[in-house]
Design a protein around this motif. Structure first.
Motif, PDB file in Angstrom:
ATOM      1  N   GLU A   1      30.721  35.469  29.909  1.00  0.00           N
ATOM      2  CA  GLU A   1      32.106  35.912  29.727  1.00  0.00           C
ATOM      3  C   GLU A   1      32.590  36.671  30.959  1.00  0.00           C
ATOM      4  O   GLU A   1      33.710  36.440  31.447  1.00  0.00           O
ATOM      5  CB  GLU A   1      32.197  36.794  28.486  1.00  0.00           C
ATOM      6  N   TYR A   2      31.750  37.580  31.460  1.00  0.00           N
ATOM      7  CA  TYR A   2      32.118  38.322  32.676  1.00  0.00           C
ATOM      8  C   TYR A   2      32.336  37.357  33.840  1.00  0.00           C
ATOM      9  O   TYR A   2      33.331  37.462  34.572  1.00  0.00           O
ATOM     10  CB  TYR A   2      31.038  39.340  33.035  1.00  0.00           C
ATOM     11  N   PHE A   3      31.411  36.408  34.018  1.00  0.00           N
ATOM     12  CA  PHE A   3      31.529  35.479  35.139  1.00  0.00           C
ATOM     13  C   PHE A   3      32.800  34.631  35.013  1.00  0.00           C
ATOM     14  O   PHE A   3      33.514  34.415  35.994  1.00  0.00           O
ATOM     15  CB  PHE A   3      30.296  34.585  35.214  1.00  0.00           C
ATOM     16  N   ASN A   4      33.069  34.145  33.814  1.00  0.00           N
ATOM     17  CA  ASN A   4      34.268  33.331  33.615  1.00  0.00           C
ATOM     18  C   ASN A   4      35.542  34.126  33.867  1.00  0.00           C
ATOM     19  O   ASN A   4      36.530  33.599  34.395  1.00  0.00           O
ATOM     20  CB  ASN A   4      34.287  32.761  32.192  1.00  0.00           C
ATOM     21  N   ASN A   5      35.532  35.397  33.472  1.00  0.00           N
ATOM     22  CA  ASN A   5      36.713  36.241  33.664  1.00  0.00           C
ATOM     23  C   ASN A   5      36.942  36.614  35.121  1.00  0.00           C
ATOM     24  O   ASN A   5      38.030  37.087  35.475  1.00  0.00           O
ATOM     25  CB  ASN A   5      36.592  37.527  32.837  1.00  0.00           C
ATOM     26  N   ASN A   6      35.910  36.422  35.956  1.00  0.00           N
ATOM     27  CA  ASN A   6      36.006  36.886  37.337  1.00  0.00           C
ATOM     28  C   ASN A   6      35.830  35.774  38.367  1.00  0.00           C
ATOM     29  O   ASN A   6      35.501  36.046  39.525  1.00  0.00           O
ATOM     30  CB  ASN A   6      34.988  38.000  37.576  1.00  0.00           C
ATOM     31  N   GLY A   7      36.085  34.550  37.948  1.00  0.00           N
ATOM     32  CA  GLY A   7      36.189  33.458  38.896  1.00  0.00           C
ATOM     33  C   GLY A   7      34.889  32.923  39.451  1.00  0.00           C
ATOM     34  O   GLY A   7      34.876  32.295  40.519  1.00  0.00           O
TER      35      GLY A   7
ATOM     36  N   ILE B   1      31.568  30.396  39.596  1.00  0.00           N
ATOM     37  CA  ILE B   1      31.222  29.008  39.306  1.00  0.00           C
ATOM     38  C   ILE B   1      29.759  28.960  38.893  1.00  0.00           C
ATOM     39  O   ILE B   1      28.894  29.526  39.569  1.00  0.00           O
ATOM     40  CB  ILE B   1      31.459  28.111  40.538  1.00  0.00           C
ATOM     41  N   GLU B   2      29.465  28.280  37.801  1.00  0.00           N
ATOM     42  CA  GLU B   2      28.080  28.146  37.349  1.00  0.00           C
ATOM     43  C   GLU B   2      27.404  26.999  38.086  1.00  0.00           C
ATOM     44  O   GLU B   2      27.983  25.920  38.246  1.00  0.00           O
ATOM     45  CB  GLU B   2      28.014  27.904  35.846  1.00  0.00           C
TER      46      GLU B   2
ATOM     47  N   PHE C   1      31.763  27.866  47.589  1.00  0.00           N
ATOM     48  CA  PHE C   1      31.988  28.174  46.181  1.00  0.00           C
ATOM     49  C   PHE C   1      32.418  29.622  45.958  1.00  0.00           C
ATOM     50  O   PHE C   1      32.877  29.976  44.883  1.00  0.00           O
ATOM     51  CB  PHE C   1      30.719  27.896  45.367  1.00  0.00           C
ATOM     52  N   ASP C   2      32.186  30.484  46.919  1.00  0.00           N
ATOM     53  CA  ASP C   2      32.657  31.867  46.923  1.00  0.00           C
ATOM     54  C   ASP C   2      31.877  32.799  46.006  1.00  0.00           C
ATOM     55  O   ASP C   2      31.346  33.806  46.439  1.00  0.00           O
ATOM     56  CB  ASP C   2      34.154  31.945  46.580  1.00  0.00           C
ATOM     57  N   LYS C   3      31.777  32.463  44.726  1.00  0.00           N
ATOM     58  CA  LYS C   3      31.030  33.283  43.765  1.00  0.00           C
ATOM     59  C   LYS C   3      30.339  32.353  42.777  1.00  0.00           C
ATOM     60  O   LYS C   3      30.998  31.551  42.113  1.00  0.00           O
ATOM     61  CB  LYS C   3      31.956  34.250  43.010  1.00  0.00           C
TER      62      LYS C   3
END
Length: 432
Positions: free
Chosen positions: A138-144, A146-147, A193-195
């Protein structure tokens, strides 16, 4: 009739499915049936339901059943006041005598781990683990972010060390199980990919038999671009952990208190950051402890516990970042400090006396990285595939790896990572 989970039972007709936890058979038979959500009493009156009673007589503890009947509320029934008067008991399987009891040692419990896990407290811990990973995503999705999913078989040793599992000659060359996704998550930065993040399994052929070590483990790995220093990486990890721990507390604190007798910790503060050099000084002057000479350049387990004790007493924090480790003690991809090239832009995160994270700003400059590899006694030509990542442009970047089991074992204040691992793997544990 559709199945009802035990926690959702209301008065009226119902169908439940689970296993038999206990059996009491006197004039009336009482079964305690448990599913993943809780347990309920099933009351069988022999005179009123002789067929159901004869069927239930076949049951043993841990047998799996489905029970159809009528759920009622009774002030005489403990644990929620619900009980079921069955009209049918359908047996899925009859269990043999279970080889575990309350006095069973950990090795025996690990031999029969699937039975050991038939325990509401242990089920709760895995629900927490599920929430831990969900909140991380959730944190990763909220902050842009990429998995990514990196290979778990590689020709590269991610840290240039010996603690790797080597595979037989399937590929016509040496191949290994990955110790971490380190090299490939750096590649994702070169891809623009940046993050990025990954939650995955990793393998480390260490010979350690301590309560904190395992040979296969699950980690959360993160890499971010365009950073100025390792402090930017720490900022991200701090925000991630705050989101996870405070989210877990908001959702599960009442249940946690029931099982563990205290509240879940808070993480709504800045985690202290202490240089390794200052940590040595604190340990010597404040704790009367000196890190063994052989371990200079790192903290030993006793040093980790003592510095966490100091930070808890002084700052009220269960966490502490130890920063700026010597280059000789860190991996070749760590960036050296401009003002002191003997030190690196690296850190460890300690939680209640144990290291749960290693992080750093990475060296992104091709020539510097090649030089670092050589200084670590590795032939740069053997790392040519990795070095190629940096030949065609590379941003500043850094990241960290967070051990989930190590974090959870301290969140629950349990003695060993075995307690929070579904199926533990270590030097002497390959089954079940």
């Amino acid at each position: 009739m559709n199945r009802t989970y035990i926690k959702d039972l209301t008065e009226g007709e119902c169908l439940i499915k689970g296993y038999v936890e206990t059996i009491r058979d006197k004039k009336i038979m009482f079964l305690i049936i448990r599913d993943v959500t809780g347990f309920v009493q099933v009351t069988i009156e022999k005179d009123k339901c002789p067929d159901v009673y004869e069927q239930a007589k076949k049951l043993t503890p841990h047998s799996f059943v489905s029970v159809t009947g009528n759920c009622v509320y009774s002030e005489y029934v403990r644990n929620g006041g619900k009980e079921i008067y069955p009209t049918a008991v359908d047996i899925m399987s009859i269990a043999d005598l279970v080889p575990l009891n309350a006095e069973s040692g950990q090795d025996l419990r690990m031999d029969y781990r699937w039975i050991d896990l038939r325990d509401e407290k242990k089920v709760f811990m895995f629900r927490i683990q599920t929430a831990f990973e969900r909140l991380a995503v959730e944190y990763f999705n909220n902050n842009g972010f990429i998995e990514i999913h990196t290979p778990k078989i590689t020709a590269l040793s991610s840290e240039g060390g010996s603690e790797v599992f080597e595979l037989k000659n399937y590929f016509g060359q040496k191949a290994y199980l990955t110790q971490s996704p380190q090299l490939y998550k750096q590649m994702s930065m070169m891809a623009g990919f940046d993050k990025t993040f990954e939650i995955g399994e990793y393998f480390r052929a260490n010979p350690s038999f301590t309560s904190r070590h395992d040979t296969e483990f699950t980690g959360i790995d993160v890499e971010i671009s365009f950073i100025d220093s390792h402090h930017d990486v720490m900022d991200v990890e701090e925000a991630l952990l705050s989101h996870i721990i405070n989210g877990v507390k908001a959702e599960f604190n009442d249940e946690y208190k029931k099982y563990f007798g205290s509240d879940i910790i808070d993480l709504n503060y800045k985690i202290p950051r202490i240089t390794l050099a200052d940590a040595y000084k604190i340990l010597k002057t404040e704790m009367n402890y000196e890190v063994p000479r052989a371990l200079k350049g790192d903290l030993d387990p006793d040093g980790e516990k003592l510095i966490c004790k100091y930070v808890k007493e002084k700052y009220g924090s269960d966490f502490v970042f130890i920063i700026d480790f010597p280059a000789k003690a860190r991996a070749f991809y760590s960036m050296k400090k401009d003002d002191d090239p003997e030190l690196t832009k690296t850190y460890d995160l300690l939680f209640k006396g144990i290291e749960i994270t290693s992080g750093a700003q990475r060296e992104h400059r091709y020539e510097n990285l090649r030089s670092n590899i050589a200084e670590n006694g590795i032939d740069p030509e053997t790392m040519s595939e990795y070095l190629d990542f940096f030949r065609f442009g590379a941003p500043t970047h850094g990241g960290f790896g967070l051990g989930i089991t190590r974090t959870l074992v301290k969140l629950f204040d349990l003695p060993s990572v075995k307690d929070v691992t579904f199926l533990f793997r270590g030097p002497s544990r390959l089954k079940p």
